[in-house]
Design a protein around this motif. Structure first.
Motif, PDB file in Angstrom:
ATOM      1  N   GLU A   1      13.708  23.417   0.661  1.00  0.00           N
ATOM      2  CA  GLU A   1      14.798  22.750   1.383  1.00  0.00           C
ATOM      3  C   GLU A   1      14.688  22.996   2.878  1.00  0.00           C
ATOM      4  O   GLU A   1      14.925  22.101   3.693  1.00  0.00           O
ATOM      5  CB  GLU A   1      16.163  23.256   0.886  1.00  0.00           C
ATOM      6  N   GLN A   2      14.337  24.223   3.230  1.00  0.00           N
ATOM      7  CA  GLN A   2      14.239  24.557   4.653  1.00  0.00           C
ATOM      8  C   GLN A   2      13.083  23.825   5.327  1.00  0.00           C
ATOM      9  O   GLN A   2      13.216  23.315   6.431  1.00  0.00           O
ATOM     10  CB  GLN A   2      14.081  26.073   4.825  1.00  0.00           C
TER      11      GLN A   2
ATOM     12  N   ARG B   1      19.832  32.824  -4.141  1.00  0.00           N
ATOM     13  CA  ARG B   1      20.943  31.910  -3.915  1.00  0.00           C
ATOM     14  C   ARG B   1      21.928  31.977  -5.056  1.00  0.00           C
ATOM     15  O   ARG B   1      21.580  32.095  -6.205  1.00  0.00           O
ATOM     16  CB  ARG B   1      20.414  30.510  -3.787  1.00  0.00           C
TER      17      ARG B   1
ATOM     18  N   ALA C   1      13.856  17.484  11.395  1.00  0.00           N
ATOM     19  CA  ALA C   1      14.761  17.934  12.457  1.00  0.00           C
ATOM     20  C   ALA C   1      14.643  17.167  13.768  1.00  0.00           C
ATOM     21  O   ALA C   1      15.634  16.901  14.419  1.00  0.00           O
ATOM     22  CB  ALA C   1      14.535  19.423  12.728  1.00  0.00           C
TER      23      ALA C   1
ATOM     24  N   VAL D   1      15.627  32.892   8.449  1.00  0.00           N
ATOM     25  CA  VAL D   1      14.377  32.142   8.533  1.00  0.00           C
ATOM     26  C   VAL D   1      14.114  31.703   9.976  1.00  0.00           C
ATOM     27  O   VAL D   1      12.979  31.776  10.461  1.00  0.00           O
ATOM     28  CB  VAL D   1      14.395  30.940   7.563  1.00  0.00           C
TER      29      VAL D   1
ATOM     30  N   ALA E   1      14.040  20.196   5.770  1.00  0.00           N
ATOM     31  CA  ALA E   1      14.994  20.023   6.866  1.00  0.00           C
ATOM     32  C   ALA E   1      14.295  20.127   8.219  1.00  0.00           C
ATOM     33  O   ALA E   1      14.549  19.343   9.123  1.00  0.00           O
ATOM     34  CB  ALA E   1      16.101  21.073   6.768  1.00  0.00           C
TER      35      ALA E   1
ATOM     36  N   SER F   1      26.821  32.568   3.305  1.00  0.00           N
ATOM     37  CA  SER F   1      25.499  32.966   2.802  1.00  0.00           C
ATOM     38  C   SER F   1      24.428  31.945   3.175  1.00  0.00           C
ATOM     39  O   SER F   1      23.293  32.324   3.452  1.00  0.00           O
ATOM     40  CB  SER F   1      25.536  33.257   1.306  1.00  0.00           C
TER      41      SER F   1
ATOM     42  N   ARG G   1      23.487  32.757   6.706  1.00  0.00           N
ATOM     43  CA  ARG G   1      22.669  33.969   6.796  1.00  0.00           C
ATOM     44  C   ARG G   1      21.202  33.665   6.472  1.00  0.00           C
ATOM     45  O   ARG G   1      20.289  34.063   7.191  1.00  0.00           O
ATOM     46  CB  ARG G   1      23.216  35.047   5.846  1.00  0.00           C
ATOM     47  N   ARG G   2      20.984  32.912   5.388  1.00  0.00           N
ATOM     48  CA  ARG G   2      19.605  32.573   5.007  1.00  0.00           C
ATOM     49  C   ARG G   2      18.920  31.725   6.083  1.00  0.00           C
ATOM     50  O   ARG G   2      17.756  31.930   6.407  1.00  0.00           O
ATOM     51  CB  ARG G   2      19.595  31.834   3.668  1.00  0.00           C
ATOM     52  N   ALA G   3      19.679  30.767   6.634  1.00  0.00           N
ATOM     53  CA  ALA G   3      19.096  29.897   7.659  1.00  0.00           C
ATOM     54  C   ALA G   3      18.739  30.695   8.907  1.00  0.00           C
ATOM     55  O   ALA G   3      17.648  30.542   9.467  1.00  0.00           O
ATOM     56  CB  ALA G   3      20.071  28.780   8.007  1.00  0.00           C
TER      57      ALA G   3
ATOM     58  N   SER H   1      18.924  22.104  12.002  1.00  0.00           N
ATOM     59  CA  SER H   1      18.558  21.533  10.705  1.00  0.00           C
ATOM     60  C   SER H   1      18.494  22.615   9.621  1.00  0.00           C
ATOM     61  O   SER H   1      18.861  22.368   8.474  1.00  0.00           O
ATOM     62  CB  SER H   1      17.248  20.757  10.800  1.00  0.00           C
ATOM     63  N   LEU H   2      18.057  23.818  10.000  1.00  0.00           N
ATOM     64  CA  LEU H   2      18.049  24.907   9.011  1.00  0.00           C
ATOM     65  C   LEU H   2      19.469  25.250   8.567  1.00  0.00           C
ATOM     66  O   LEU H   2      19.721  25.502   7.386  1.00  0.00           O
ATOM     67  CB  LEU H   2      17.389  26.158   9.589  1.00  0.00           C
TER      68      LEU H   2
ATOM     69  N   SER I   1      12.891  34.773  11.929  1.00  0.00           N
ATOM     70  CA  SER I   1      11.504  35.191  11.669  1.00  0.00           C
ATOM     71  C   SER I   1      10.519  34.097  12.062  1.00  0.00           C
ATOM     72  O   SER I   1       9.396  34.394  12.455  1.00  0.00           O
ATOM     73  CB  SER I   1      11.298  35.694  10.236  1.00  0.00           C
TER      74      SER I   1
ATOM     75  N   SER J   1      20.454  22.889   5.998  1.00  0.00           N
ATOM     76  CA  SER J   1      19.449  22.527   4.991  1.00  0.00           C
ATOM     77  C   SER J   1      19.939  22.623   3.550  1.00  0.00           C
ATOM     78  O   SER J   1      19.507  21.867   2.702  1.00  0.00           O
ATOM     79  CB  SER J   1      18.183  23.363   5.176  1.00  0.00           C
ATOM     80  N   GLU J   2      20.849  23.522   3.258  1.00  0.00           N
ATOM     81  CA  GLU J   2      21.274  23.664   1.857  1.00  0.00           C
ATOM     82  C   GLU J   2      22.390  22.688   1.476  1.00  0.00           C
ATOM     83  O   GLU J   2      22.673  22.508   0.301  1.00  0.00           O
ATOM     84  CB  GLU J   2      21.741  25.107   1.596  1.00  0.00           C
TER      85      GLU J   2
ATOM     86  N   ALA K   1       7.785  32.070   9.419  1.00  0.00           N
ATOM     87  CA  ALA K   1       8.941  32.644   8.718  1.00  0.00           C
ATOM     88  C   ALA K   1       8.578  33.126   7.314  1.00  0.00           C
ATOM     89  O   ALA K   1       9.168  34.071   6.802  1.00  0.00           O
ATOM     90  CB  ALA K   1      10.069  31.611   8.648  1.00  0.00           C
TER      91      ALA K   1
ATOM     92  N   GLU L   1      25.312  35.930  -4.563  1.00  0.00           N
ATOM     93  CA  GLU L   1      26.389  36.720  -3.940  1.00  0.00           C
ATOM     94  C   GLU L   1      27.764  36.240  -4.337  1.00  0.00           C
ATOM     95  O   GLU L   1      28.021  35.184  -4.714  1.00  0.00           O
ATOM     96  CB  GLU L   1      26.286  36.719  -2.411  1.00  0.00           C
TER      97      GLU L   1
END
Lengths: 201, 223
Positions: B156-157, B220, B164, A193, B160, A185, A188-190, A160-161, A196, A164-165, B198, B223
């Motif tokens: 958003e994360q 966001r 999930a 997160v 999601a 990108s 990478r962000r997903a 889901s991550l 971590s 997510s975008e 996180a 890049e």
């Protein structure tokens, strides 16, 4: 030996694949498909009761093979756990966010209102991916690359991550063709997160 | 309290349209049919809702708007611990989106979004909810309860991860029956726990002072 019915069925699937690719789902019609295979419309409908079912058969099977390959690429023995996730995420999103796959998923959700297409798709595509990812994560937990947790839930969080975008825009039909850089990108962000969120403390 | 006659009419149109859209879908429902069932003239219906698309979006979103105020009250950033707020918020969101009626609405919205061009209208409405969550997270970041990052992305994360565990099987009718309170609470707990790990503040210095750090520009699109 292939029976006559199987040959005919395969011929319809091949013709349909061509027509869908050339015209897209919306514009393609059963008549267009019949025009390529010959035979009567009744015969065509006899094999596939609707354009939706036909589309599902054609596209879903093609994508299922690609997805299978991507999940198969996850190597639990590989040194760099994070890199595995980055590569997997990128490959997965490239397929899921291709115009054809987006069309199939849209249709699948719409059709699940009145048929078992949603269930079929979930069982044939989503569930196997999820369980293969869970296997990979379970091995990662054993190797202490991430903390111990329910690998199935972790797999769902990861998947889901990754989306997510893009998911919301895609579902609402607002996503322009996705560029590879956008995918790289977002993945990478997903993954950052996810890592971590599941880091050992 | 005085009830406006025009409001009553508007409500009647919304209810009738909602029922027809859910039974027949968007294409098969016409403004004529809605008018016929509500009574009155077509011009009255059009004076309330200039287009079928607009009416579709309004009636599908009516339930969401009613529910939003109840859910948003949980997002109180003045509390010491964002965990409790996010757990309550998360459970409340899940309970709403996993109800059979909302699942049906969601399928209908998705089915029509690409075809009738209503997706953009829905996106605007749904973004309002995300903006509130993002504002809450931004406040938590500012006060050092969460590490600094793009709050829109974080929202958003979190959204999601909340969905999930159960949205997909429900949406695709793979599983029947709504999840119960306990299942929802557990899913929210797991999503919020992972999210908070996180986004935990990086270090004591960061937790105490954000002054040394210029507002981080959005990651966001950079890049």
């Amino acid at each position: 030996m292939k029976t006559k019915t199987e040959v005919k069925r395969q011929a319809i699937l091949n013709a349909a694949a061509e027509v869908f690719r050339e015209m897209g789902f919306e514009r393609a019609s059963m008549s267009d498909i019949r025009a390529r295979t010959g035979g009567s419309k009744a015969t065509l409908y006899n094999y596939f009761p609707s354009k939706e079912k036909l589309f599902f058969e054609v596209m879903h099977k093609a994508k299922a093979g690609e997805l299978e390959e991507i999940v198969g690429g996850l190597n639990p023995e590989a040194e760099d756990f994070k890199q595995q996730l980055l590569d997997f995420g990128k490959n997965l999103l490239v397929v899921l966010y291709s115009p054809e796959a987006m069309a199939i998923r849209h249709l699948t959700i719409a059709e699940s209102r009145h048929s078992d297409i949603g269930k079929l798709s979930f069982e044939q595509a989503a569930a196997p991916i999820e369980s293969r990812v869970a296997d990979f994560l379970r091995r990662g937990m054993k190797r202490r690359a991430i903390r111990t947790a329910d690998p199935k839930i972790a797999a769902m969080h990861l998947l889901s991550l990754l989306e997510s975008e893009l998911m919301q825009r895609f579902l609402l039909g607002m996503l322009d063709p996705v560029k590879p850089e956008t995918i790289t990108s977002a993945v990478r962000r997903a993954v950052e997160v996810f890592i971590s969120g599941y880091a050992r403390r | 309290m005085q009830v406006n006659k025009s409001d009553i009419k508007r409500q009647a149109i919304l209810e009738t349209a909602y029922r027809l859209f859910r039974v027949q879908g968007f294409d098969k429902t016409s403004m004529d049919e809605i008018t016929a069932q509500v009574g009155g003239s077509k011009s009255t219906v059009y004076s309330h809702f200039p287009s079928k698309e607009g009416l579709f979006v309004e009636c599908m979103m009516a339930a969401l708007e009613n529910y939003m105020s109840g859910t948003l009250k949980y997002l109180d950033a003045s509390r010491a611990d964002p965990r409790a707020a996010l757990l309550n918020f998360g459970s409340s969101v899940l309970k709403f989106i996993c109800s059979p009626e909302q699942l049906e609405v969601r399928r209908l919205i998705i089915a029509e979004a690409a075809r009738s061009g209503t997706g953009k209208l829905f996106f605007g409405k749904l973004s309002a909810l995300r903006v509130k969550l993002s504002a809450f997270l931004a406040e938590c970041m500012a006060s050092g309860k969460l590490r600094h990052d793009d709050p829109d992305l974080a929202a958003e994360q979190l959204g999601a991860m909340l969905e999930a565990e159960m949205l997909e099987p429900l949406l695709l009718q793979v599983r029947e029956g709504s999840p119960d309170e306990q299942e929802i609470a557990l899913a929210a707990q797991r999503a919020v726990a992972t999210f908070l790990r996180a986004y935990a503040p990086n270090s004591p210095q960061e937790r105490q002072s954000r002054s040394g750090r210029a507002a981080k520009s959005s990651v966001r699109g950079a890049e």
